[in-house]
Design an enzyme around this catalytic site. Structure first.
Site, PDB file in Angstrom:
ATOM      1  N   LYS A   1       0.884  -1.202  -0.075  1.00  0.00           N
ATOM      2  CA  LYS A   1       0.042   0.095  -0.069  1.00  0.00           C
ATOM      3  C   LYS A   1       0.985   1.316  -0.087  1.00  0.00           C
ATOM      4  CE  LYS A   1      -4.111  -1.488   2.150  1.00  0.00           C
ATOM      5  NZ  LYS A   1      -5.055  -1.358   0.932  1.00  0.00           N
TER       6      LYS A   1
ATOM      7  N   GLY B   1     -15.153 -17.376   4.751  1.00  0.00           N
ATOM      8  CA  GLY B   1     -16.544 -16.708   4.315  1.00  0.00           C
ATOM      9  C   GLY B   1     -16.891 -17.244   2.922  1.00  0.00           C
TER      10      GLY B   1
ATOM     11  N   HIS C   1      -4.157 -16.704  -2.144  1.00  0.00           N
ATOM     12  CA  HIS C   1      -3.959 -15.895  -3.505  1.00  0.00           C
ATOM     13  C   HIS C   1      -3.326 -16.640  -4.854  1.00  0.00           C
ATOM     14  CE1 HIS C   1      -4.143 -13.631   0.203  1.00  0.00           C
ATOM     15  NE2 HIS C   1      -4.768 -12.654  -0.699  1.00  0.00           N
TER      16      HIS C   1
HETATM   17  N1  GLN Z   1     -15.461 -12.985   4.442  1.00  0.00           N
HETATM   18  C1  GLN Z   1     -14.759 -12.318   3.432  1.00  0.00           C
HETATM   19  C2  GLN Z   1     -14.738 -13.613   2.405  1.00  0.00           C
HETATM   20  O1  GLN Z   1     -14.494 -14.407   2.689  1.00  0.00           O
HETATM   21  C3  GLN Z   1     -13.522 -11.660   3.850  1.00  0.00           C
HETATM   22  C4  GLN Z   1     -12.809 -11.019   2.619  1.00  0.00           C
HETATM   23  C5  GLN Z   1     -11.705 -10.111   3.092  1.00  0.00           C
HETATM   24  O2  GLN Z   1     -11.083 -10.551   3.816  1.00  0.00           O
HETATM   25  N2  GLN Z   1     -11.124  -9.334   2.160  1.00  0.00           N
HETATM   26  O3  GLN Z   1     -14.229 -13.073   1.253  1.00  0.00           O
END
Ligand code: GLN
Ligand code: ZN
Length: 759
Positions: A113, A428, A691
């Site tokens: 960032k 999530g 990622h």
């Molecule tokens: N709960 C979100 C997801 O699982 C969290 C996203 C994030 O940390 N940027 O996508």
């Protein structure tokens, strides 16, 4: 006189993004990409000219990132990239994005960032073989291009101090690099002077951070030779700072023979006082008074009052930082006129600079311009929610304190949930496939009815719950198929939010974000996630985790209001999300995760401000969200990074029961710090990197878990991936998660055999 520190380069319709992405896919050639780049530069210069801006910057354009541009200008490119038999531009993109192709495999340089913004720069990696050598030409070409267009631009370049401070040195000698840098920058100066340039702008935002004696010495070492070179060449240097004040080095700056100094009067708390303490007559002050980060109109009366206090002979009115951080124009938005008039994006800010200069020199007609602006600010923009303001005013200590203490809750929750040791869960989201996005689009276009869409989402939820049960997860998630984005989706269910059509801001490379705008007081209009979570829980006997975005992240990824404090807006958000938390609890959700993916983002640049300016209200705002839940309800939070070694007590003070965070890439270093500082919250350090599409093997994850267990007691440890899985494909997600569960089970079995992990 007027100028800007820099202008957005992505294009009003994100032309550069689309053309570049097509180029990456091989759908158009380099000439076409170059042509678009040139058109955009010409068009942007045209905007500045037309707005009457006196000094126009160049080389603020970039195909990817200005720090990477500087690395290429000075030949700081790794040998592996240089060796690729590719064009210069393709080598540049190879270093920005990584290269995997017929000529081998090159890793991208990492991204970070850019100070306290949501822009990400490429972090140069300098080693023993890195040597500053002026080999690039972009800055000269763009200057020449401006000249052809009849504009004598002021080229912009990341300054040597900031470039070196932001680079990661691996076995490189800073002292040698500094000498080389001073020489190479001097050559740039000579060549620009030869080409007919009058000014060079060197961006040194690092000067607004806490500087020690070594930093100040490095600055002198870099700039003394460079300033001698500019005297010889006859070029003028504008030393441009932004994102704060330069209190640690102001005296040195005004003593050195810079021709202009650019200071930030918006974020720089001490800037005005510093300048009032003295500013040399032979220098030009570039006063950054128009906010380069926010989207609101400038209050002319207030700004003129600041300008009038400046004891300076030569003044240029400028922006507080590059306009890179704001969208391009409000003209294309559909807001009602009485809404629109309050906004100034990049192009409108140009007009503001022009207005301010006219008012400041009392030009004919400027009185009316001032009066109109005063009238705008005198207007009641939004109806204040008095009851809400009162409620916030009367919040007491108890409202921020969950009871009983976390250790007691831990015992209660363990008894209530009866989860195995090392419980497995995810963060999530599950893959947002083409199908999911297509259904959302169809709903928006009216091609699907709301109930058809709901049925589709329910189907997805049921499908993935079943999969998680079969895979053997302990705590399930519904998968977040209903949301496009973790801020916009929540904002749409809150009053006080405004959504733009086209207000894109560059985040990195070709990626842009469209932050919503906080327009008024925030309240929950209706339940947001309750129906989805309750549906999910009704489909399984296992625990389903509710999933919310936290107040600090909501705020940090929105354009904030300026008429009330950020703290107050955040508390409003916290109260709205608190309602949702209690609603979820009422509907039988026993575990609720409140994501704070962006908590660290607005941490002040100076350490001394961390608590007083930020954490002292941001952490309580989070606590407010969950302070009223039952002791048995388990609160989780999630952060997408692990760089919180230096604020561990603050993270613990969020008083969540469990926190998951990224740890696989940062080699688990954070765990030592957690152990040393007696971190109390249960933790789920990500056991693999989401990622990358790579599928981690069972043994690899097992090894990671075992490493974690050497630092964290098994009773406090959760097993989960790094982050949400929405950007991943389905097959790799399922394969990785299956391995994750297998690894957790294997370690569990081993612990049981050894009789460990039992209380
Ligand atoms: N709960 C979100 C997801 O699982 C969290 C996203 C994030 O940390 N940027 O996508
Ligand atoms: Zn994350």
């Amino acid at each position: 006189m007027t100028t800007v520190v820099g202008f957005p380069r992505i294009g009003e319709q994100r032309e550069l993004k689309f053309v570049t992405e097509k180029y990456f896919k091989g759908e158009l050639d380099q000439d076409e990409l170059a042509r678009t780049g040139k058109e955009l530069r010409q068009r942007d210069w045209g905007y500045l000219q037309k707005a009457g801006i006196d000094e126009i910057p160049s080389n603020d354009f970039s195909y990817y990132d200005q720090v990477l541009d500087a690395a290429f200008l000075f030949d700081l490119v790794p040998a592996a990239v240089k060796a690729l038999p590719l064009s210069a531009l393709d080598k540049y993109f190879a270093l920005a994005r990584g290269y995997q192709g017929e000529y081998g495999n090159v890793l991208a340089w990492p991204m970070k960032k850019w100070f306290n913004t949501n822009y990400h720069y490429i972090v140069p990696q300098l080693g023993k073989d890195s040597h500053f050598k002026l080999t690039g030409g972009k800055i000269f070409q763009e200057f020449a291009e401006g000249k052809q267009q009849g504009i004598l631009t002021r080229p912009v370049l990341v300054g040597p101090f900031t470039l070196l401070k932001l680079s990661e040195l691996h076995d490189a000698d800073l002292c040698c690099l500094a000498k080389e840098a001073a020489k190479a920058y001097s050559e740039v100066i000579a060549r620009l002077a030869q080409a007919g340039a009058e000014w060079l702008q060197l961006d040194e935002p690092f000067l607004v951070k806490d500087l020690d004696e070594d930093d100040k010495k490095l600055f002198q070492e870099l700039y003394q030779p460079l300033l001698e070179a500019k005297e010889q060449a006859g070029l003028k240097i504008l030393l441009q700072s932004y994102f704060g004040d330069v209190r640690d080095i102001y005296d040195d700056l005004v003593a050195l023979p810079f021709d202009g100094i650019g200071l930030d009067f918006v974020e720089g708390k001490q800037t005005l006082d510093l300048v009032k303490g003295g500013f040399p007559d032979d220098k030009v002050l570039y006063a950054g008074v128009v906010n380069g980060k926010n989207v609101w109109r400038n209050n002319y009366e207030k700004t003129i009052a600041i300008l009038k206090q400046l004891p300076v002979k030569h003044l240029v009115i400028s922006t507080s930082c590059s306009l890179l951080h704001v969208p391009i124009t409000v003209a294309s938005e559909d807001f009602a006129p009485e809404v629109k008039e309050h906004f100034a994006f990049a192009k409108e800010k140009l007009a503001e600079l022009h207005d301010l200069a006219a008012i400041f020199r009392a030009a004919a007609g400027s009185q009316a311009v001032l009066a109109k602006n005063q009238a705008l600010f005198a207007k009641k923009r939004v109806e204040e929610d008095q009851a809400l303001h009162e409620k916030i005013k009367h919040l007491t200590k108890e409202d921020f304190n969950r009871k009983p203490a976390r250790s007691e809750r831990e015992t209660l929750q363990k008894a209530e949930f009866n989860l195995p040791l090392l419980p497995t869960t995810t963060i999530g989201s599950f893959p947002q496939t083409k199908e999911v996005r297509q259904k959302r689009r169809q709903l928006r276009k009216g091609e699907l009815t709301a109930s058809q869409y709901d049925d589709f989402v329910k189907g997805k939820i049921a499908e993935w719950l079943k999969w998680q049960e079969e895979a053997g997860f302990d705590v399930l998630v519904h998968g977040e198929f209903e949301r496009n984005d973790m801020v916009e989706y929540f904002g749409q269910h809150l009053s006080g939010y405004l959504f733009s059509k086209n207000a894109w801001v560059q985040s990195y490379g070709t990626r842009c974000v469209k932050p919503p705008i906080i327009w008024g007081d925030i309240k929950r209009k209706e339940a947001i996630t309750v129906a989805w979570s309750a549906y999910a829980q009704s489909q399984t006997k296992k625990l389903v985790k509710g999933m919310l975005t936290g107040p600090v992240t909501m705020l940090n990824w929105s354009f904030p209001r300026e008429d009330i404090s950020t703290e107050e807006s955040t508390l409003q958000l916290a109260l709205a999300i608190q309602e949702e938390v209690l609603d979820l609890e009422k509907h039988g959700i026993k575990i609720i995760q409140i994501d704070e993916a962006a908590l660290r983002e607005k941490l002040p640049l100076r350490k001394s401000d961390w608590y007083s300016d930020y954490l002292d209200w941001a952490i309580p705002a989070f606590r407010l969200v969950h302070s009223k839940v039952k002791p048995q309800t388990q609160i989780h939070t999630h952060m997408c990074y692990s760089e919180f070694t230096d604020i561990i007590p603050a993270i613990d003070a969020m008083d969540a029961d469990v926190i998951s965070f990224e740890a696989s890439r940062s080699k688990l270093e954070i765990l030592d710090a957690l152990k040393a500082q007696h971190f109390e919250t249960e933790v789920g350090p990500g056991v693999y990197d989401i990622h990358s599409p790579r599928v981690p093997s069972v043994s690899e994850i097992e090894a990671t878990i075992k490493k974690i267990l050497t630092k964290i007691p098994a009773q406090k440890d959760w097993i989960n991936p790094d982050c949400g899985l929405k950007t991943r494909g389905v097959p790799e997600t399922k394969a990785s998660l299956t391995n994750l569960v297998a690894a957790a089970r294997a370690v569990r079995a081993e612990l049981a055999e050894k009789g460990e992990g039992e209380n």
